[in-house]
Enzyme design. Sequence first.
Site, PDB file in Angstrom:
ATOM      1  N   LYS A  13     -23.332  21.856 -56.640  1.00 48.96           N
ATOM      2  CA  LYS A  13     -22.633  22.655 -55.896  1.00 48.96           C
ATOM      3  C   LYS A  13     -21.703  21.907 -54.918  1.00 48.96           C
ATOM      4  O   LYS A  13     -20.485  22.134 -54.989  1.00 48.96           O
ATOM      5  CB  LYS A  13     -23.185  23.859 -55.364  1.00 48.96           C
ATOM      6  N   ARG A  88     -26.676  33.771 -51.355  1.00 45.66           N
ATOM      7  CA  ARG A  88     -27.701  33.562 -52.238  1.00 45.66           C
ATOM      8  C   ARG A  88     -28.904  34.522 -52.281  1.00 45.66           C
ATOM      9  O   ARG A  88     -29.818  34.277 -52.802  1.00 45.66           O
ATOM     10  CB  ARG A  88     -28.357  32.113 -51.897  1.00 45.66           C
ATOM     11  N   ARG A 127     -31.262  11.727 -54.873  1.00 52.45           N
ATOM     12  CA  ARG A 127     -30.133  12.124 -54.104  1.00 52.45           C
ATOM     13  C   ARG A 127     -30.322  11.547 -52.781  1.00 52.45           C
ATOM     14  O   ARG A 127     -31.461  11.341 -52.402  1.00 52.45           O
ATOM     15  CB  ARG A 127     -30.134  13.421 -53.779  1.00 52.45           C
ATOM     16  N   ARG A 160     -33.286  13.851 -48.289  1.00 56.08           N
ATOM     17  CA  ARG A 160     -33.480  14.976 -47.644  1.00 56.08           C
ATOM     18  C   ARG A 160     -35.035  15.297 -47.481  1.00 56.08           C
ATOM     19  O   ARG A 160     -35.516  15.259 -48.505  1.00 56.08           O
ATOM     20  CB  ARG A 160     -32.509  16.172 -48.242  1.00 56.08           C
ATOM     21  N   ARG A 171     -38.360  25.595 -54.002  1.00 57.77           N
ATOM     22  CA  ARG A 171     -36.778  26.097 -53.868  1.00 57.77           C
ATOM     23  C   ARG A 171     -36.224  26.422 -55.375  1.00 57.77           C
ATOM     24  O   ARG A 171     -35.550  27.486 -55.283  1.00 57.77           O
ATOM     25  CB  ARG A 171     -35.817  24.779 -53.720  1.00 57.77           C
TER      26      ARG A 171
HETATM   27  P1  AP5 Z   1     -25.458  18.328 -55.083  1.00 57.75           P
HETATM   28  O1  AP5 Z   1     -23.950  18.481 -55.327  1.00 57.75           O
HETATM   29  O2  AP5 Z   1     -25.928  17.779 -53.722  1.00 57.75           O
HETATM   30  O3  AP5 Z   1     -26.055  19.645 -55.418  1.00 57.75           O
HETATM   31  P2  AP5 Z   1     -26.084  21.085 -54.802  1.00 57.75           P
HETATM   32  O4  AP5 Z   1     -25.974  22.088 -55.893  1.00 57.75           O
HETATM   33  O5  AP5 Z   1     -25.398  20.801 -53.517  1.00 57.75           O
HETATM   34  O6  AP5 Z   1     -27.625  21.022 -54.340  1.00 57.75           O
HETATM   35  P3  AP5 Z   1     -28.410  21.433 -52.903  1.00 57.75           P
HETATM   36  O7  AP5 Z   1     -29.810  20.753 -52.803  1.00 57.75           O
HETATM   37  O8  AP5 Z   1     -27.732  21.154 -51.680  1.00 57.75           O
HETATM   38  O9  AP5 Z   1     -28.444  22.693 -52.975  1.00 57.75           O
HETATM   39  P4  AP5 Z   1     -29.409  23.896 -52.320  1.00 57.75           P
HETATM   40  O10 AP5 Z   1     -28.802  25.145 -52.824  1.00 57.75           O
HETATM   41  O11 AP5 Z   1     -30.884  23.787 -52.569  1.00 57.75           O
HETATM   42  O12 AP5 Z   1     -29.399  23.367 -50.749  1.00 57.75           O
HETATM   43  P5  AP5 Z   1     -28.394  23.965 -49.543  1.00 57.75           P
HETATM   44  O13 AP5 Z   1     -28.063  22.858 -48.678  1.00 57.75           O
HETATM   45  O14 AP5 Z   1     -27.254  24.737 -49.949  1.00 57.75           O
HETATM   46  O15 AP5 Z   1     -26.133  17.225 -56.125  1.00 57.75           O
HETATM   47  C1  AP5 Z   1     -27.477  17.196 -56.512  1.00 57.75           C
HETATM   48  C2  AP5 Z   1     -27.560  15.454 -56.768  1.00 57.75           C
HETATM   49  O16 AP5 Z   1     -27.222  15.490 -58.026  1.00 57.75           O
HETATM   50  C3  AP5 Z   1     -26.736  14.565 -55.954  1.00 57.75           C
HETATM   51  O17 AP5 Z   1     -27.639  13.322 -55.782  1.00 57.75           O
HETATM   52  C4  AP5 Z   1     -25.477  14.435 -56.786  1.00 57.75           C
HETATM   53  O18 AP5 Z   1     -25.036  13.140 -56.526  1.00 57.75           O
HETATM   54  C5  AP5 Z   1     -26.124  14.453 -58.339  1.00 57.75           C
HETATM   55  N1  AP5 Z   1     -25.168  15.173 -59.164  1.00 57.75           N
HETATM   56  C6  AP5 Z   1     -24.353  15.974 -58.932  1.00 57.75           C
HETATM   57  N2  AP5 Z   1     -23.595  16.693 -59.898  1.00 57.75           N
HETATM   58  C7  AP5 Z   1     -24.098  15.662 -61.030  1.00 57.75           C
HETATM   59  C8  AP5 Z   1     -23.827  15.534 -62.380  1.00 57.75           C
HETATM   60  N3  AP5 Z   1     -22.966  16.204 -63.052  1.00 57.75           N
HETATM   61  N4  AP5 Z   1     -24.641  14.550 -63.279  1.00 57.75           N
HETATM   62  C9  AP5 Z   1     -25.445  13.449 -62.403  1.00 57.75           C
HETATM   63  N5  AP5 Z   1     -25.669  13.670 -61.146  1.00 57.75           N
HETATM   64  C10 AP5 Z   1     -25.108  14.799 -60.368  1.00 57.75           C
HETATM   65  O19 AP5 Z   1     -29.665  24.561 -48.757  1.00 57.75           O
HETATM   66  C11 AP5 Z   1     -30.790  24.103 -48.155  1.00 57.75           C
HETATM   67  C12 AP5 Z   1     -31.445  25.024 -47.526  1.00 57.75           C
HETATM   68  O20 AP5 Z   1     -30.788  25.911 -46.517  1.00 57.75           O
HETATM   69  C13 AP5 Z   1     -32.015  26.260 -48.429  1.00 57.75           C
HETATM   70  O21 AP5 Z   1     -33.308  25.859 -49.272  1.00 57.75           O
HETATM   71  C14 AP5 Z   1     -32.327  27.363 -47.296  1.00 57.75           C
HETATM   72  O22 AP5 Z   1     -33.589  27.146 -46.852  1.00 57.75           O
HETATM   73  C15 AP5 Z   1     -31.299  27.094 -46.452  1.00 57.75           C
HETATM   74  N6  AP5 Z   1     -29.893  27.768 -46.646  1.00 57.75           N
HETATM   75  C16 AP5 Z   1     -28.766  27.351 -46.982  1.00 57.75           C
HETATM   76  N7  AP5 Z   1     -27.975  28.463 -47.353  1.00 57.75           N
HETATM   77  C17 AP5 Z   1     -28.723  29.385 -47.136  1.00 57.75           C
HETATM   78  C18 AP5 Z   1     -28.346  30.956 -47.264  1.00 57.75           C
HETATM   79  N8  AP5 Z   1     -27.043  31.452 -47.753  1.00 57.75           N
HETATM   80  N9  AP5 Z   1     -29.236  31.833 -47.123  1.00 57.75           N
HETATM   81  C19 AP5 Z   1     -30.561  31.558 -46.546  1.00 57.75           C
HETATM   82  N10 AP5 Z   1     -31.043  30.268 -46.527  1.00 57.75           N
HETATM   83  C20 AP5 Z   1     -29.927  29.256 -47.025  1.00 57.75           C
HETATM   84 MG    MG Z   2     -25.573  21.181 -51.548  1.00 62.69          MG
END
Ligand code: AP5
Ligand code: MG
Length: 214
Positions: A13, A88, A127, A160, A171
């Site tokens: 994402k 989410r 990552r 991370r 997660r």
């Molecule tokens: P990346 O692009 O970083 O993936 P992502 O989908 O952004 O993954 P996140 O871990 O950031 O998602 P998340 O939803 O768990 O975390 P968030 O920060 O939102 O890609 C991942 C890896 O793969 C990278 O190394 C990239 O280079 C590689 N990659 C990407 N595309 C690729 C491809 N096509 N092929 C190969 N490799 C690829 O949330 C973190 C925490 O915050 C949550 O757990 C929660 O506690 C809290 N939080 C955030 N938002 C909310 C909310 N709305 N409500 C409640 N809690 C929340």
């Molecule tokens: Mg992300």
Amino acid sequence: MKIIMLGAPGAGKGTQAKQIAAKYEIPHISTGDIFRANIKNGTELGKKAKAYMDQGALVPDELTCDLVMDRIAQDDCAKGFVLDGFPRTIPQAEALTNALNKIGQAMEYAIDVDVPDENIVNRMSGRRACLNCGATYHIVFNPTKEEGVCDACGNQTVLREDDKPETVQKRLSVYHEQTQPLINYYKEQNILRTVDGTKPMDDVFSDIVAILGE
Ligand code: AP5
Ligand code: MG
Ligand code: ZN
């Protein structure tokens, strides 16, 4: 252009949202990045959020919804925005729908970046994130020029806190329980589009551009 990025943790994402934001000149709003910035700066919000995030649990909706509503009301969001990591939960999605309804607006695209669980754990363990500027890398798929150093700002890149395999499993189960129902929610609103997130990053982006238009 108002876009939501849906998808499991690690689906890509953030990777895609950054490119969308650059191409269409709209802000990239990542709730995860906002929480991480607050943790880094030691704010009250950061202290509250950290306890949930380190466990792989969701931060409560009360702490999350107002934050996003305030952000999308800012001037730079007038032309649109790309939401990454929000909504989410169904209550978050409803809060967003209602807030936009009130001003006669609606989200236009919910893009589901579809990646099966089997692929996720590998991606997360490779990552590396820059906690200074939010850039994301992968040791195999998208390495930094110099190992451990952010290309964009020169800070150190790190694994991370919540990317340890045990926390990733947690997660993923939170995703299936609380976030996956949004796929149906946006299908019913007729704005759901699905892309195959297992393809190489550039191909995923081309598929998204085909949906959004040049
Ligand atoms: P990346 O692009 O970083 O993936 P992502 O989908 O952004 O993954 P996140 O871990 O950031 O998602 P998340 O939803 O768990 O975390 P968030 O920060 O939102 O890609 C991942 C890896 O793969 C990278 O190394 C990239 O280079 C590689 N990659 C990407 N595309 C690729 C491809 N096509 N092929 C190969 N490799 C690829 O949330 C973190 C925490 O915050 C949550 O757990 C929660 O506690 C809290 N939080 C955030 N938002 C909310 C909310 N709305 N409500 C409640 N809690 C929340
Ligand atoms: Mg992300
Ligand atoms: Zn950086």
